[in-house]
Structures are given as C-alpha cells and as structure tokens.
Design an enzyme around this catalytic site. Sequence first.
Site, PDB file in Angstrom:
ATOM      1  N   GLU A 128       0.830  -1.210   0.000  1.00 32.16           N
ATOM      2  CA  GLU A 128       0.000   0.000   0.000  1.00 32.16           C
ATOM      3  C   GLU A 128       0.864   1.260   0.000  1.00 32.16           C
ATOM      4  O   GLU A 128       0.530   2.258  -0.632  1.00 32.16           O
ATOM      5  CB  GLU A 128      -0.932   0.009   1.227  1.00 32.16           C
ATOM      6  CG  GLU A 128      -2.014  -1.053   1.194  1.00 32.16           C
ATOM      7  CD  GLU A 128      -3.014  -0.808   0.084  1.00 32.16           C
ATOM      8  OE1 GLU A 128      -2.631  -0.947  -1.093  1.00 32.16           O
ATOM      9  OE2 GLU A 128      -4.186  -0.513   0.375  1.00 32.16           O
ATOM     10  N   THR A 181      -5.165   7.284  -5.486  1.00 35.96           N
ATOM     11  CA  THR A 181      -5.227   7.499  -4.042  1.00 35.96           C
ATOM     12  C   THR A 181      -4.218   8.570  -3.627  1.00 35.96           C
ATOM     13  O   THR A 181      -4.528   9.443  -2.810  1.00 35.96           O
ATOM     14  CB  THR A 181      -4.939   6.172  -3.300  1.00 35.96           C
ATOM     15  OG1 THR A 181      -5.946   5.242  -3.675  1.00 35.96           O
ATOM     16  CG2 THR A 181      -4.984   6.347  -1.798  1.00 35.96           C
TER      17      THR A 181
HETATM   18  N1  HSE Z   1      -8.062   5.227   3.579  1.00 31.67           N
HETATM   19  C1  HSE Z   1      -7.494   5.331   2.264  1.00 31.67           C
HETATM   20  C2  HSE Z   1      -7.848   6.687   1.690  1.00 31.67           C
HETATM   21  C3  HSE Z   1      -8.083   4.234   1.415  1.00 31.67           C
HETATM   22  O1  HSE Z   1      -9.011   7.058   1.781  1.00 31.67           O
HETATM   23  O2  HSE Z   1      -6.975   7.367   1.161  1.00 31.67           O
HETATM   24  C4  HSE Z   1      -7.591   4.209   0.009  1.00 31.67           C
HETATM   25  O3  HSE Z   1      -8.288   3.182  -0.690  1.00 31.67           O
END
Ligand code: HSE
Length: 306
Positions: A128, A181
């Site tokens: 991630e 993201t």
């Molecule tokens: N919590 C993360 C965000 C998840 O919202 O950036 C990304 O899928």
Amino acid sequence: MNSIKVFCPATIANISCGFDVLGLALDAIGDEMMVRKTKQPGINISKITGQILPLETKKNVAGIAGLALLAESEYSGGFEIEIYKKIKAGSGIGSSAASSAGAVWAMNELLGKPFSPIELVKFAMQGEALASGVAHADNVAPALYGGFTLVRSYEPLDIIKINTPPDLYATVIHPQIEVKTSDSRKILKTSISLKDGIKQWGNVGGLISGLFLEDYDLIGRSLVDHIVEPIRSMLIPGFSEVKSETIKAGALGTGISGSGPSIFALSKGKDTADKVAEAMRNVYINIGVDYDVYVSKINTKGMHKI
Ligand code: HSE
C-alpha cells in the site's frame, strides 16, 4: 502444497466516517492469484492479466509485500506469482490491497502459516505504501480478515474484526474515471476542528455499535463523513445525485468507497441493494459516464483458496 490459487476480495475502505481505520470485504468482485513455490529465491511475477501493471518485483505491490514477508521468513526458496486482475487500478475498491494481501496470504499458506494475520497485514501495508505513498491498513485488513475491520491503532498495529449483520449488502458503482489514491490524499486538510472531530467519532462509535447490535437504522444514521467526503466528493461527477437517489431508493447510507471514484451504499436486504444499484446506474446514464456496478454480500471469509 507447492501451489495455491486464491480469491483476493475487493474492499471498501473508510466506510464514510472511518478514514484510514474502517473497511469491509466484498464478495461479488475480486482478483485471482496463482502462487507457486520456486527453488530460486525471491519473487518472480510471471504474468498479469486484466490490467497493465509492472512485472518488476520492486515496482509491483504484490512483489513488495512478498519481499517484506520473505525478509522475515526462514524459507530459502522463492515464489512465482500470476495475477489475474478483475479490480481496476484507481477504482477505489482496493485494487492494490487485493494484490498485496493476496500475495502474502498465499505465501503464508504455502509455508504452513508461520505468520499471524496481523503480521500479514504489516507485510501487505508495504504494498500500500508503494501504491499510495502511505502504509494504510484499511483495505488490506478486511481483505485478510474478511467482514468489517477496525484499525484501532497503527502504532502499535491493532486490528479488530467487527461483526457483520447477516442482511447487510453493499452496492458499489465505479464511474469510469481514474482517481489516484496519492492524488486524492494530497487534497485533504491536515488538521480538523474539534467540532468536526466530535461529530466524526460519534459516528464511528455509532457505526461499530450498529454493526455489533445488528441495528440497521443505527448503521444508517452513522454513515456520515464530516471530514473527507466534503472535499473528495468534488472529484466525483454525480456524487450528490447518487447520494440523494440511493437514499430515496432505500439505502441505509451512501459514501465514497476508499479514495474514490467508486461510490458505495449499504442496504438491508438484496432487493433494496438491487434498487440502489438501479438508482446509481440512472445517474450515470443521465450524465453520460460509463460505469461498472456491483451488488455484493459482505465477504466474511476474506482471502480464500479457490
Ligand atoms: N483510507 C485510504 C484513503 C483508502 O481514503 O486514502 C484508500 O483506498
């Protein structure tokens, strides 16, 4: 066992009020992955179908997560990985998490499960970090544990599995625009007001209680995000229409799935979840944006062998 084929579920992170801490796993969409033990040490990603992604181990989230596991393992061999992507990159339903978590889950199975679920979460978080710049766990945790999960703490890492009410369904629409993201994190404010904090943690507590009590109305009342949604929703055409139309169609609540652009709604019962899907479709037909839509039970198993 020298090889394993795995279903790697898509996931919805944040679930409105729980930015970076809440997530759930889906049943109706996920990747598949084939992992084999090899004599040659290291990770060899030999095939990827469905998406254009790097095969080079250190540029691929599955490769990075796998290397993190190998670094902690006594195993002297390596692994070959084939990835069959069904989840589109940049869709907001945990594409990178499915690959990172899938790789480490499969390797752990092939090694006779030397690592605990929380250790697998830590390895997968490295993937991630490569994908979004931040090692968040709210997609990889539900992908590995199944159901709903809460990251109670990042330091030290503490993951809590939350009850899944049996009649709960998720509807997800992915309008075909890509939101990275990393980009949708850059636009967020780095501080919040105490007033917004109070509203937000009230809803997080309400949502967790609603899930354990199987109180669908309480779940619905708690699916509110005062912090992230007002900013990120500007990146998603049709968001406010989808929200109002899905609530009219009977959804308990509607919000952005992960970092978007997918939008999710939770509903009680499949019939309502199907009506919600229809309402979502109509919005994007009207504004002329292509979409994929999924109606899914919550996947309480998480990663599993197929
Ligand atoms: N919590 C993360 C965000 C998840 O919202 O950036 C990304 O899928």
